[in-house]
Design an enzyme around this catalytic site. Structure first.
Site, mmCIF file in Angstrom:
data_model
loop_
_atom_site.group_PDB
_atom_site.id
_atom_site.type_symbol
_atom_site.label_atom_id
_atom_site.label_comp_id
_atom_site.label_asym_id
_atom_site.label_seq_id
_atom_site.Cartn_x
_atom_site.Cartn_y
_atom_site.Cartn_z
ATOM 1 N N CYS A 252 0.846 -1.185 0.000
ATOM 2 C CA CYS A 252 0.000 0.000 0.000
ATOM 3 C C CYS A 252 0.887 1.242 0.000
ATOM 4 C CB CYS A 252 -0.890 -0.022 1.242
ATOM 5 S SG CYS A 252 -1.630 1.547 1.683
ATOM 6 N N GLU A 253 0.634 2.174 -0.915
ATOM 7 C CA GLU A 253 1.486 3.354 -1.002
ATOM 8 C C GLU A 253 1.227 4.361 0.124
ATOM 9 O OE1 GLU A 253 -0.744 6.397 -4.035
ATOM 10 O OE2 GLU A 253 0.488 4.840 -4.934
ATOM 11 N N HIS A 254 0.147 4.202 0.853
ATOM 12 C CA HIS A 254 -0.162 5.147 1.925
ATOM 13 C C HIS A 254 0.580 4.843 3.217
ATOM 14 C CE1 HIS A 254 -4.166 5.591 -0.407
ATOM 15 N NE2 HIS A 254 -3.281 6.469 -0.825
ATOM 16 N N HIS A 255 0.754 3.543 3.515
ATOM 17 C CA HIS A 255 1.417 3.160 4.756
ATOM 18 C C HIS A 255 2.597 2.213 4.535
ATOM 19 C CE1 HIS A 255 -2.831 4.095 5.816
ATOM 20 N NE2 HIS A 255 -2.239 4.803 6.740
ATOM 21 N N GLN B 93 -5.130 -0.454 -4.689
ATOM 22 C CA GLN B 93 -5.766 -1.563 -5.402
ATOM 23 C C GLN B 93 -6.520 -1.095 -6.633
ATOM 24 O OE1 GLN B 93 -7.805 -4.363 -2.852
ATOM 25 N NE2 GLN B 93 -9.168 -5.019 -4.499
ATOM 26 N N HIS C 165 -6.019 -5.897 3.271
ATOM 27 C CA HIS C 165 -5.039 -4.822 3.450
ATOM 28 C C HIS C 165 -4.569 -4.768 4.899
ATOM 29 C CE1 HIS C 165 -5.732 -2.645 -0.487
ATOM 30 N NE2 HIS C 165 -6.705 -3.542 -0.474
ATOM 31 N N CYS D 109 -2.958 -2.527 6.324
ATOM 32 C CA CYS D 109 -3.137 -1.200 6.922
ATOM 33 C C CYS D 109 -4.503 -1.073 7.589
ATOM 34 C CB CYS D 109 -2.931 -0.097 5.890
ATOM 35 S SG CYS D 109 -4.062 -0.161 4.487
#
Length: 199
Positions: A88-91, A129, A157, A159
């Site tokens: 995941c690019e956010h976390h 995703q 996920h 996260c």
């Protein structure tokens, strides 16, 4: 093109730079990077991150082009339950699940192993995703130029599971359709054929 690089193929300078940054992160969270269990962790973490993001160095379209064959077959081709692992690019925490891909040829088919390969190419990047689904879909549509393409991805996920809402059993489903799969009848046929694999 080989599916994965060996550790020896990583750029040594890049590996070293990432390793030094991991050492700093470990120190900043209050650990002793010199203790036995952590001494080699920055190096291992650096190589792991390069492995998990190697899709940036691979060309999905070329992978498809390397195994395209003229064929008159024009019925639905489905490869389902393709395992995928991404970050995941956010976390920068993992998400994982499976992809289901279908296409209807228009004069050319592709070697079946290439469809999981392109899933890996796009999954081995920092991702969301939704974008992953679209990138797989567009690559097949633009390169193979079939009558239609369909992609469904189901993933869990970390996260959401390890932090934040901490929901352990949630599954995210994304889908995309091009060409003949936009028609309800064709789309429903595809969804019916993969229904036993859907959560």
């Amino acid at each position: 093109m080989k599916p994965y690089r060996s550790f020896e193929e990583y750029n040594l300078e890049t590996t070293k730079e990432i390793q030094e940054r991991y050492s700093k992160i470990i120190e900043e969270i209050g650990e002793d990077v010199s203790r036995e269990g952590l001494m080699k962790t920055p190096e291992r973490a650096s190589k792991a991150m390069l492995f998990l993001t190697q899709g940036y160095d691979q060309d999905a379209a070329q992978i498809l082009k390397s195994a395209m064959f003229k064929e008159s077959y024009n019925e639905m081709v489905i490869v389902k339950d393709i395992e995928l692992y991404s970050l995941c690019e956010h976390h920068m925490l993992p998400f994982f699940g499976k992809a289901h891909i279908a296409y209807i040829p228009d004069g050319q088919i592709v070697g079946l192993s290439k469809l999981p390969r392109i899933v890996d190419v796009f999954a081995r990047r920092l991702q969301v995703q939704e974008r992953l689904t679209e990138q797989i879909l567009d690559c097949i549509n633009d390169t193979l130029k079939p009558q239609g393409v369909a992609v469904v991805i189901e993933a869990s996920h970390m996260c959401m599971m390890m932090r934040g809402v901490q929901k352990q059993n949630s599954v995210t489903t994304t889908s995309g359709f091009r060409g003949s799969f936009v028609k309800e009848e064709t789309r429903n046929e595809f969804l019916k054929l993969i229904s036993s694999s859907l959560s």
